[in-house]
Enzyme design. Sequence first.
Site, PDB file in Angstrom:
ATOM      1  N   ASP A  32       0.756  -1.311  -0.274  1.00 54.44           N
ATOM      2  CA  ASP A  32      -0.152   0.028  -0.005  1.00 54.44           C
ATOM      3  C   ASP A  32       0.958   1.208   0.028  1.00 54.44           C
ATOM      4  O   ASP A  32       0.695   2.332   0.594  1.00 54.44           O
ATOM      5  CB  ASP A  32      -1.001   0.007   0.986  1.00 54.44           C
ATOM      6  N   GLY A  44      -1.435   8.023   4.154  1.00 53.99           N
ATOM      7  CA  GLY A  44      -0.712   7.026   3.302  1.00 53.99           C
ATOM      8  C   GLY A  44       0.788   7.288   3.807  1.00 53.99           C
ATOM      9  O   GLY A  44       1.214   7.926   4.430  1.00 53.99           O
TER      10      GLY A  44
HETATM   11  C1  NCD Z   1      -3.874   5.583  -0.118  1.00 53.84           C
HETATM   12  C2  NCD Z   1      -3.625   6.813  -0.996  1.00 53.84           C
HETATM   13  O1  NCD Z   1      -2.829   7.635  -0.576  1.00 53.84           O
HETATM   14  O2  NCD Z   1      -3.895   6.465  -2.233  1.00 53.84           O
HETATM   15  N1  NCD Z   1      -3.845   5.957   1.069  1.00 53.84           N
HETATM   16  C3  NCD Z   1      -3.722   5.070   2.251  1.00 53.84           C
HETATM   17  O3  NCD Z   1      -3.529   5.700   3.524  1.00 53.84           O
HETATM   18  N2  NCD Z   1      -3.753   3.882   1.975  1.00 53.84           N
HETATM   19  C4  NCD Z   1      -5.515   5.407  -0.474  1.00 53.84           C
HETATM   20  C5  NCD Z   1      -6.297   5.054   0.795  1.00 53.84           C
HETATM   21  O4  NCD Z   1      -6.812   5.879   1.304  1.00 53.84           O
HETATM   22  O5  NCD Z   1      -6.361   3.887   0.826  1.00 53.84           O
END
Ligand code: NCD
Length: 457
Positions: free
Chosen positions: A324, A343
Amino acid sequence: METQSIFIRHARIIDPSRQLDRVGDLLLGGGEILAAGRLGVDRIPDGAIVINGLGLVASPGFIDLHCHLREPGFEYKETIAAGSRAGAKGGFTTLCCMPNTDPPIDNAAVVDYIRQRARQDSLIRILSIGCVTKGRKGLELAEMEELANAGVVAFSDDGDPVYDANLMRLALTYSSDLGLPISNHCQDRSLSCNGVMAEGSVATHLGLDGIPAAAEEAMIARDIALAESTGGRLHVAHLSTAGSVPLVREAKERGLPVTAEVCPHHLTITDQWVLGGKGEPRASAGSLAYDTATKVYPPLRAQRDVDALIQGLADGVIDCIATDHAPHDITSKQVTYQDAAFGISVLETALGSLLQLVHGKKLSMGALVDRLTNGPAKVLGESYADLASMQPGTAADVVLFDPEEDWTVDTSEFESKGRNTPLEGTKLKGRVVATFSGGNMVYQGPGLRFEESRARV
Ligand code: NCD
């Protein structure tokens, strides 16, 4: 272009697809794996690059089912070029990029665009994940068949859940025909509301709105029921709560086509880190009041959640680790916790963080490698099995890492444009030494030791 032969001597070769784990030599040539095992110096081809693999692990290159490369549309956060360099540095040879781009990956033209950019800019394999709904708006299904024909490997509205249950049901029905998984970001927004971190004592202490575990678990339970009624393939993205693990376990025990992933941060750090003291119970004097680099979907949770996720990963209930990787620009994080973007930039720290589990005897080295290679390849399906194989004749996508190398995370050295990690300044043990993609050395770390080439006349 002819790639030079590479001979890696005396490495610990781990190939989970063949239950292989032993010290031996590895010969790469013509872009392929030519041989693996006790080969001996006689098998070193003329002019080959010879690498001393003593103390190193050689495994298939890691496969990331979930990362954000931000292109097209958010090139100020990340690009395919920078993300692919970060991936190579982290030991990844395949990255599956999520469709929360601008425009989103909801039609064949965007898939083609990414393929073209990847061909020009990427050192490693980039695969696209297509949207479930048009524009990721959650209102009507995207042209899933068009996307499948264009080559997407899964569908997701990641960043947002597929909130409408009937749309999710339809998407799973199509997915069973198309043979591709739906990776859902399970978060019931009527429960998570304006939450910015995990519900619990840290959120209360900071006065921040919490996200209850039920926000994730309620939607996983819903999706499992829908997978059962449709026969569609459900892949649960970034599991984060202790209660999510038994849901997946029971679904699998009932033989449902359900798989799941977990991220390195949910396996290694807790919501205590939100306090800015890098996990110390109380923020030390002079440390931040909170650290916006810890803000992520799903949120960092309690130690009991971390323990349950590790157990689920070790048991094989959770099929794979996905990063992720969600790079953000500085201004998205240098704001209040409420306003900061969700993120974490993960590709370059994933292996070092995960090896803590091996050093702490919570996960075997074989299981870790399996969950980074064979596990994700199985989620992608039969046609991607070779990505996780070191069988002679398969592409030479290989990572070589030193599980014992100590290093300190310094984001100024990141290849990724995203420097947003709570691990800045922390010490990790274990680092990639070299990454090969199609036989080409796409990353060479400082720990790589060459032997004199044994060219014979
Ligand atoms: C992700 C992003 O920044 O694209 N962020 C995250 O915290 N995982 C998307 C999401 O919110 O899942």
